[in-house]
Design a protein around this motif. Structure first.
Motif, PDB file in Angstrom:
ATOM      1  N   GLU A  57       7.429  58.172 -50.216  1.00  0.00           N
ATOM      2  CA  GLU A  57       6.886  57.202 -48.490  1.00  0.00           C
ATOM      3  C   GLU A  57       5.699  56.591 -48.345  1.00  0.00           C
ATOM      4  N   THR A  58       5.504  56.006 -48.863  1.00  0.00           N
ATOM      5  CA  THR A  58       5.030  55.243 -49.324  1.00  0.00           C
ATOM      6  C   THR A  58       5.819  53.720 -49.067  1.00  0.00           C
ATOM      7  N   HIS A  62      14.503  63.045 -51.245  1.00  0.00           N
ATOM      8  CA  HIS A  62      13.606  62.300 -50.191  1.00  0.00           C
ATOM      9  C   HIS A  62      13.949  61.116 -50.161  1.00  0.00           C
ATOM     10  N   LEU A  63      14.234  60.519 -49.608  1.00  0.00           N
ATOM     11  CA  LEU A  63      15.010  58.958 -49.157  1.00  0.00           C
ATOM     12  C   LEU A  63      14.620  58.168 -50.076  1.00  0.00           C
ATOM     13  N   GLN A  95      17.294  58.048 -44.917  1.00  0.00           N
ATOM     14  CA  GLN A  95      17.015  58.700 -45.193  1.00  0.00           C
ATOM     15  C   GLN A  95      17.248  60.501 -45.074  1.00  0.00           C
ATOM     16  N   GLY A  99      12.932  59.734 -53.989  1.00  0.00           N
ATOM     17  CA  GLY A  99      12.043  60.710 -54.191  1.00  0.00           C
ATOM     18  C   GLY A  99      12.531  61.566 -55.159  1.00  0.00           C
ATOM     19  N   ASP A 117       7.933  62.118 -54.225  1.00  0.00           N
ATOM     20  CA  ASP A 117       8.320  61.635 -52.942  1.00  0.00           C
ATOM     21  C   ASP A 117       6.908  61.232 -52.372  1.00  0.00           C
ATOM     22  N   THR A 118       6.056  61.407 -51.898  1.00  0.00           N
ATOM     23  CA  THR A 118       4.623  61.112 -51.259  1.00  0.00           C
ATOM     24  C   THR A 118       4.609  59.262 -51.885  1.00  0.00           C
ATOM     25  N   ASN A 132      16.092  66.910 -52.857  1.00  0.00           N
ATOM     26  CA  ASN A 132      15.247  67.977 -51.469  1.00  0.00           C
ATOM     27  C   ASN A 132      15.034  69.117 -51.960  1.00  0.00           C
ATOM     28  N   TRP A 183       8.738  53.385 -48.894  1.00  0.00           N
ATOM     29  CA  TRP A 183       9.753  52.727 -48.045  1.00  0.00           C
ATOM     30  C   TRP A 183       9.252  52.582 -46.204  1.00  0.00           C
ATOM     31  N   ARG A 184       7.901  52.454 -46.506  1.00  0.00           N
ATOM     32  CA  ARG A 184       7.431  52.086 -45.090  1.00  0.00           C
ATOM     33  C   ARG A 184       6.851  50.589 -45.266  1.00  0.00           C
TER      34      ARG A 184
END
Length: 177
Positions: free
Chosen positions: A161-162, A102-103, A97, A133, A157-158, A136, A164-165
């Motif tokens: 995030e999905t 981004h992740l 992270q 992603g 990046d969005t 940064n 990554w979850r």
């Protein structure tokens, strides 16, 4: 009377043609957001030639993203700095992270066979292949165009995030040409 019949047939044909065009090219009902309905994916497929990442759970596609690859994407990764994204079966073996991107989800590259092949050729096989992603240093929703990574798989990046979850360590990742 004949003229009236021709008009009715013409109107019917136009209506049928219009209906067919609407069904083919009209707005579509978006598919259900399956990513919101599952808590994990068990497989990720990267199709390099299609620039596509597909994540699935028990064989059902949960999400699909456009991707960017290494700056020289054709072919399998052979050495450090070649700009190629490796091909084959991998596992997610780390999560970062605090990445410069981004992740990031790390893949178990190089594998034993990659190391052996590189040793035989007297070269460094490279390492640190990630799904990540955007850098940064980019602001917000910007997405770099084209293939720009050193060999990784990049998404927005969005989207990251999905993903990554939904991804655990050990998730299978197949990268196809």
């Amino acid at each position: 009377m004949l003229r009236r019949g021709l008009i009715l047939v013409s109107v019917a044909l136009i209506a049928i043609l219009g209906w067919g065009l609407w069904r083919s090219y009209g707005p579509r009902t978006p598919p259900p957001d399956l990513a919101a309905q599952v808590d994990r994916v068990d497989r990720i497929l990267i199709e390099k030639s299609a620039r596509r990442l597909t994540a699935s759970r028990m064989g059902q596609t949960v999400l699909e993203f456009d991707i960017a690859l290494g700056f020289a994407p054709v072919g399998d990764k052979a050495r450090e700095g070649d700009g190629k994204t490796p091909e084959g079966l991998f596992k997610v073996d780390r999560r970062n992270q605090n990445s410069g991107y981004h992740l990031s989800l790390g893949l178990n590259y190089p594998r034993a066979k990659d190391i052996a092949r590189a040793a035989e050729a007297g070269i460094d096989p490279g390492s640190d292949i990630f799904i990540h992603g955007q850098p940064n240093t980019l602001a917000g929703a910007l997405v770099l165009p084209g293939d720009w990574t050193a060999g990784c798989i990049a998404i927005s990046d969005t989207e990251m995030e999905t993903l990554w979850r939904l991804v655990d360590l050990g998730t299978e990742v197949e990268i196809r040409p």
